[in-house]
Design a protein around this motif. Structure first.
Motif, PDB file in Angstrom:
ATOM      1  N   ALA A  73      -8.894 -20.938  74.491  1.00 27.27           N
ATOM      2  CA  ALA A  73      -7.468 -20.982  74.164  1.00 27.27           C
ATOM      3  C   ALA A  73      -7.144 -22.184  73.278  1.00 27.27           C
ATOM      4  CB  ALA A  73      -6.643 -21.032  75.447  1.00 27.27           C
ATOM      5  N   GLU A  74      -7.719 -23.323  73.630  1.00 23.28           N
ATOM      6  CA  GLU A  74      -7.469 -24.526  72.834  1.00 23.28           C
ATOM      7  C   GLU A  74      -8.099 -24.418  71.453  1.00 23.28           C
ATOM      8  OE1 GLU A  74      -8.997 -27.672  75.182  1.00 23.28           O
ATOM      9  OE2 GLU A  74      -7.348 -27.630  76.639  1.00 23.28           O
ATOM     10  N   ARG A  75      -9.255 -23.778  71.385  1.00 20.99           N
ATOM     11  CA  ARG A  75      -9.944 -23.663  70.099  1.00 20.99           C
ATOM     12  C   ARG A  75      -9.170 -22.767  69.138  1.00 20.99           C
ATOM     13  NH1 ARG A  75     -15.079 -25.132  68.455  1.00 20.99           N
ATOM     14  NH2 ARG A  75     -15.597 -25.701  70.590  1.00 20.99           N
ATOM     15  N   VAL A  76      -8.574 -21.689  69.647  1.00 21.54           N
ATOM     16  CA  VAL A  76      -7.749 -20.821  68.795  1.00 21.54           C
ATOM     17  C   VAL A  76      -6.640 -21.635  68.142  1.00 21.54           C
ATOM     18  CG1 VAL A  76      -6.058 -18.958  68.793  1.00 21.54           C
ATOM     19  CG2 VAL A  76      -8.216 -18.645  69.983  1.00 21.54           C
ATOM     20  N   ALA A  77      -5.926 -22.410  68.960  1.00 23.61           N
ATOM     21  CA  ALA A  77      -4.821 -23.221  68.439  1.00 23.61           C
ATOM     22  C   ALA A  77      -5.320 -24.293  67.475  1.00 23.61           C
ATOM     23  CB  ALA A  77      -4.066 -23.865  69.600  1.00 23.61           C
ATOM     24  N   ARG A  78      -6.454 -24.908  67.812  1.00 29.75           N
ATOM     25  CA  ARG A  78      -6.985 -25.992  66.975  1.00 29.75           C
ATOM     26  C   ARG A  78      -7.479 -25.483  65.627  1.00 29.75           C
ATOM     27  NH1 ARG A  78      -9.666 -27.978  70.624  1.00 29.75           N
ATOM     28  NH2 ARG A  78     -11.784 -27.197  70.218  1.00 29.75           N
ATOM     29  N   LEU A  79      -8.206 -24.365  65.646  1.00 29.08           N
ATOM     30  CA  LEU A  79      -8.711 -23.805  64.390  1.00 29.08           C
ATOM     31  C   LEU A  79      -7.577 -23.327  63.499  1.00 29.08           C
ATOM     32  CD1 LEU A  79     -11.841 -21.775  65.561  1.00 29.08           C
ATOM     33  CD2 LEU A  79     -11.768 -24.028  64.490  1.00 29.08           C
ATOM     34  N   ARG A  80      -6.547 -22.742  64.103  1.00 30.79           N
ATOM     35  CA  ARG A  80      -5.400 -22.297  63.317  1.00 30.79           C
ATOM     36  C   ARG A  80      -4.712 -23.481  62.649  1.00 30.79           C
ATOM     37  NH1 ARG A  80      -2.534 -17.595  64.207  1.00 30.79           N
ATOM     38  NH2 ARG A  80      -3.249 -17.502  66.377  1.00 30.79           N
ATOM     39  N   SER A  81      -4.507 -24.528  63.423  1.00 35.52           N
ATOM     40  CA  SER A  81      -3.855 -25.730  62.887  1.00 35.52           C
ATOM     41  C   SER A  81      -4.703 -26.383  61.800  1.00 35.52           C
ATOM     42  CB  SER A  81      -3.599 -26.723  64.023  1.00 35.52           C
ATOM     43  OG  SER A  81      -3.064 -27.926  63.529  1.00 35.52           O
ATOM     44  N   ASP A  82      -6.010 -26.479  62.034  1.00 36.35           N
ATOM     45  CA  ASP A  82      -6.911 -27.116  61.058  1.00 36.35           C
ATOM     46  C   ASP A  82      -6.929 -26.341  59.744  1.00 36.35           C
ATOM     47  OD1 ASP A  82      -7.492 -28.998  62.922  1.00 36.35           O
ATOM     48  OD2 ASP A  82      -9.469 -28.217  63.445  1.00 36.35           O
ATOM     49  N   PHE A  83      -7.002 -25.014  59.840  1.00 31.77           N
ATOM     50  CA  PHE A  83      -7.081 -24.206  58.618  1.00 31.77           C
ATOM     51  C   PHE A  83      -5.779 -24.279  57.834  1.00 31.77           C
ATOM     52  CE2 PHE A  83      -7.177 -20.315  56.055  1.00 31.77           C
ATOM     53  CZ  PHE A  83      -8.443 -20.418  55.507  1.00 31.77           C
ATOM     54  N   ARG A  84      -4.660 -24.205  58.542  1.00 34.60           N
ATOM     55  CA  ARG A  84      -3.365 -24.301  57.857  1.00 34.60           C
ATOM     56  C   ARG A  84      -3.210 -25.659  57.169  1.00 34.60           C
ATOM     57  NH1 ARG A  84       0.673 -21.026  58.204  1.00 34.60           N
ATOM     58  NH2 ARG A  84       0.489 -19.102  59.400  1.00 34.60           N
ATOM     59  N   PHE A  85      -3.598 -26.711  57.859  1.00 33.37           N
ATOM     60  CA  PHE A  85      -3.511 -28.054  57.277  1.00 33.37           C
ATOM     61  C   PHE A  85      -4.376 -28.150  56.032  1.00 33.37           C
ATOM     62  CE2 PHE A  85      -5.107 -32.389  56.845  1.00 33.37           C
ATOM     63  CZ  PHE A  85      -3.918 -33.109  56.812  1.00 33.37           C
ATOM     64  N   LEU A  86      -5.586 -27.608  56.126  1.00 35.68           N
ATOM     65  CA  LEU A  86      -6.522 -27.665  54.998  1.00 35.68           C
ATOM     66  C   LEU A  86      -5.980 -26.925  53.784  1.00 35.68           C
ATOM     67  CD1 LEU A  86      -9.458 -28.373  54.000  1.00 35.68           C
ATOM     68  CD2 LEU A  86     -10.092 -26.099  54.784  1.00 35.68           C
ATOM     69  N   VAL A  87      -5.528 -25.683  53.981  1.00 35.42           N
ATOM     70  CA  VAL A  87      -5.074 -24.862  52.861  1.00 35.42           C
ATOM     71  C   VAL A  87      -3.785 -25.416  52.259  1.00 35.42           C
ATOM     72  CG1 VAL A  87      -4.205 -22.586  52.210  1.00 35.42           C
ATOM     73  CG2 VAL A  87      -6.229 -22.779  53.657  1.00 35.42           C
ATOM     74  N   HIS A  88      -2.836 -25.802  53.104  1.00 30.71           N
ATOM     75  CA  HIS A  88      -1.563 -26.316  52.594  1.00 30.71           C
ATOM     76  C   HIS A  88      -1.734 -27.637  51.843  1.00 30.71           C
ATOM     77  CE1 HIS A  88       1.049 -23.263  54.075  1.00 30.71           C
ATOM     78  NE2 HIS A  88       0.753 -23.462  55.352  1.00 30.71           N
ATOM     79  N   ASN A  89      -2.726 -28.405  52.246  1.00 32.71           N
ATOM     80  CA  ASN A  89      -2.929 -29.699  51.592  1.00 32.71           C
ATOM     81  C   ASN A  89      -3.947 -29.638  50.456  1.00 32.71           C
ATOM     82  OD1 ASN A  89      -1.471 -32.076  53.153  1.00 32.71           O
ATOM     83  ND2 ASN A  89      -2.119 -30.571  54.671  1.00 32.71           N
ATOM     84  N   PHE A  90      -4.507 -28.472  50.213  1.00 29.03           N
ATOM     85  CA  PHE A  90      -5.397 -28.294  49.072  1.00 29.03           C
ATOM     86  C   PHE A  90      -4.511 -27.994  47.870  1.00 29.03           C
ATOM     87  CE2 PHE A  90      -9.846 -28.026  48.125  1.00 29.03           C
ATOM     88  CZ  PHE A  90      -9.909 -27.330  46.936  1.00 29.03           C
ATOM     89  N   GLN A  91      -4.034 -29.045  47.253  1.00 31.19           N
ATOM     90  CA  GLN A  91      -2.994 -28.919  46.237  1.00 31.19           C
ATOM     91  C   GLN A  91      -3.536 -28.513  44.874  1.00 31.19           C
ATOM     92  OE1 GLN A  91       0.230 -29.064  46.867  1.00 31.19           O
ATOM     93  NE2 GLN A  91      -0.125 -29.552  49.019  1.00 31.19           N
ATOM     94  N   ASP A  92      -2.695 -27.816  44.144  1.00 33.72           N
ATOM     95  CA  ASP A  92      -2.990 -27.467  42.751  1.00 33.72           C
ATOM     96  C   ASP A  92      -2.728 -28.711  41.904  1.00 33.72           C
ATOM     97  OD1 ASP A  92      -3.126 -26.476  40.217  1.00 33.72           O
ATOM     98  OD2 ASP A  92      -2.029 -24.645  40.635  1.00 33.72           O
ATOM     99  N   VAL A  93      -3.784 -29.341  41.426  1.00 31.58           N
ATOM    100  CA  VAL A  93      -3.648 -30.611  40.707  1.00 31.58           C
ATOM    101  C   VAL A  93      -3.575 -30.425  39.200  1.00 31.58           C
ATOM    102  CG1 VAL A  93      -4.804 -31.934  42.503  1.00 31.58           C
ATOM    103  CG2 VAL A  93      -6.153 -30.929  40.676  1.00 31.58           C
ATOM    104  N   ARG A  94      -3.464 -29.158  38.767  1.00 28.89           N
ATOM    105  CA  ARG A  94      -3.354 -28.938  37.326  1.00 28.89           C
ATOM    106  C   ARG A  94      -1.994 -29.429  36.821  1.00 28.89           C
ATOM    107  NH1 ARG A  94      -4.785 -22.695  37.570  1.00 28.89           N
ATOM    108  NH2 ARG A  94      -3.473 -23.009  39.386  1.00 28.89           N
ATOM    109  N   HIS A  95      -2.010 -30.139  35.715  1.00 30.55           N
ATOM    110  CA  HIS A  95      -0.771 -30.576  35.082  1.00 30.55           C
ATOM    111  C   HIS A  95      -0.834 -30.165  33.612  1.00 30.55           C
ATOM    112  CE1 HIS A  95       0.271 -32.833  38.619  1.00 30.55           C
ATOM    113  NE2 HIS A  95      -0.895 -33.456  38.566  1.00 30.55           N
TER     114      HIS A  95
END
Length: 294
Positions: A123-145
Motif C-alpha cells: 500500500a505504501e509503495r503504490v503511494a510512494r511510486l505514484r508520488s515519485d513518478f509525478r514529481f519526476l515528470v512534472h519537474n522534467f522541464q522543457d528547457v528549450r528557449h
C-alpha cells in the motif's frame, strides 16, 4: 561653349546617379534576400519548436496516465487480496483455537499486527511510486528557449549559414528533449512495475519470516500465483513492460486496461465477480481473461 559644358555636366550627373541607383538597388535586393532566408528559417524553427513542445507535453500526460492506471489497478487488486488475507487470519484462529488463545504463543492481536505490518509495504509503495513518478515528470522541464537561435544570427555573418544554423538548433533541441524524456519514462515505468510486483510477492515471505509456515496454514491463495487478483497484476505488468514508447504513438497499455480500471472504481469486486467485471469492460482483447482463468 558654356552651354555645352552645362549640358555635358548634366548628362554626366545623370549617368552617375543612374549607376549609383543601380548599385544601391542591387544592394537592397541582396539585403532583402538575406533577411528573407532568415525570416523563413525563423518561421520554420518556431513551428518546429511549437510542435515539439506539444509532443513533449503529450508524452508527459500519456506517461502520467499510464502509470496512474497501472497503480490504480494494483491498488484495487491489493485491497481485495488484503481483505482475503485478513479474513483468513481471523478464521484460522477461530477454527483452530475456538476463541481460546491462552495456549498459543502468538496471540490473535499480535498476529493481526504482524499481518498489517506485512501488508503495509504494498500500500505504501503504490503511494510512494505514484508520488515519485509525478514529481519526476512534472519537474522534467522543457528547457528549450527559442531565443537561443538568435546566437546563430549574431555570431554568423553569412545569412545562409545563419538560416541553416537556426533550423539545426530547432531540430536538435526537439530531438534532444524528446529523447531525454522518453528514456526517463521507459526506465521508470519498468522500475516501478518490477518494484510493485516484487512488493506484492513479498507479503507471503514477510508473514513466514515472522511465523514459519504460517502462510501455508492459512490455506489462502492471496499473494500467490494461484490468486486471480495477482494474475491480473502480472498481466498488466507484462503489458506495461512490453510497451514500446519510442515506436508506439498510442501506448497499448492504456487502451487495454483503462476500461477495466474505470469499471473497478465504479463497482466493488466483492459485489460482482472479477470475471463479470472483465467482461463488462468490453475489452478488445481476451488476453486478460485467458490469463486469469488459464
Amino acid at each position: 561653349m558654356s552651354g555645352f559644358v552645362n549640358k555635358l555636366s548634366s548628362v554626366a550627373l545623370c549617368v552617375l546617379l543612374f549607376f549609383c541607383f543601380r548599385e544601391c538597388t542591387k544592394g537592397a535586393l541582396k539585403l532583402d534576400q538575406k533577411y528573407y532566408l532568415v525570416n523563413e528559417a525563423y518561421d520554420v524553427a518556431r513551428s518546429l519548436f511549437l510542435k515539439g513542445r506539444v509532443s513533449y507535453d503529450q508524452l508527459k500526460n500519456t506517461s502520467l496516465h499510464v502509470v496512474d492506471t497501472f497503480l490504480d489497478l494494483v491498488h484495487i487488486m491489493n485491497t481485495e487480496m488484503a481483505k482475503t488475507l485478513r479474513g483468513a487470519v481471523i478464521k484460522f484462529y477461530k477454527i483452530k483455537y475456538f476463541h481460546d488463545f491462552t495456549n498459543y504463543v502468538i496471540t490473535l492481536q499480535e498476529m493481526i499486527d504482524i499481518t498489517e505490518h506485512c501488508l503495509a509495504d504494498p500500500a505504501e509503495r503504490v503511494a510512494r511510486l505514484r508520488s515519485d513518478f509525478r514529481f519526476l515528470v512534472h519537474n522534467f522541464q522543457d528547457v528549450r528557449h527559442f531565443r537561443t537561435v538568435d546566437t546563430c544570427r549574431l555570431q554568423l555573418p553569412d545569412e545562409v549559414a545563419a538560416a541553416h544554423c537556426i533550423l539545426h538548433q530547432a531540430v536538435l533541441f526537439n530531438e534532444t528533449m524528446q529523447e531525454s524524456l522518453l528514456s526517463i519514462v521507459e526506465i521508470k515505468t519498468l522500475q516501478h512495475a518490477r518494484k510493485m510486483n516484487s512488493s506484492l510477492y513479498e507479503v507471503q515471505r514477510c508473514l513466514n519470516s515472522f511465523v514459519p509456515n504460517f502462510f501455508e496454514q492459512l490455506l489462502v491463495d492471496a499473494y500467490t500465483d494461484k490468486c486471480r487478483f495477482l494474475k491480473v497484476v502480472n498481466a498488466s505488468t507484462a503489458d506495461l513492460i512490453n510497451d514500446k514508447w519510442r515506436s508506439n504513438k498510442d501506448i497499448l497499455f492504456s487502451k487495454k486496461w483503462t476500461p477495466l480500471v474505470e469499471l473497478l472504481k465504479q463497482r466493488s469486486t466483492t459485489s460482482q465477480s472479477l470475471l463479470l467485471t472483465l467482461l463488462s469492460a468490453n475489452l478488445t482483447s481476451n488476453d486478460i481473461i485467458n490469463t486469469l482463468y488459464q
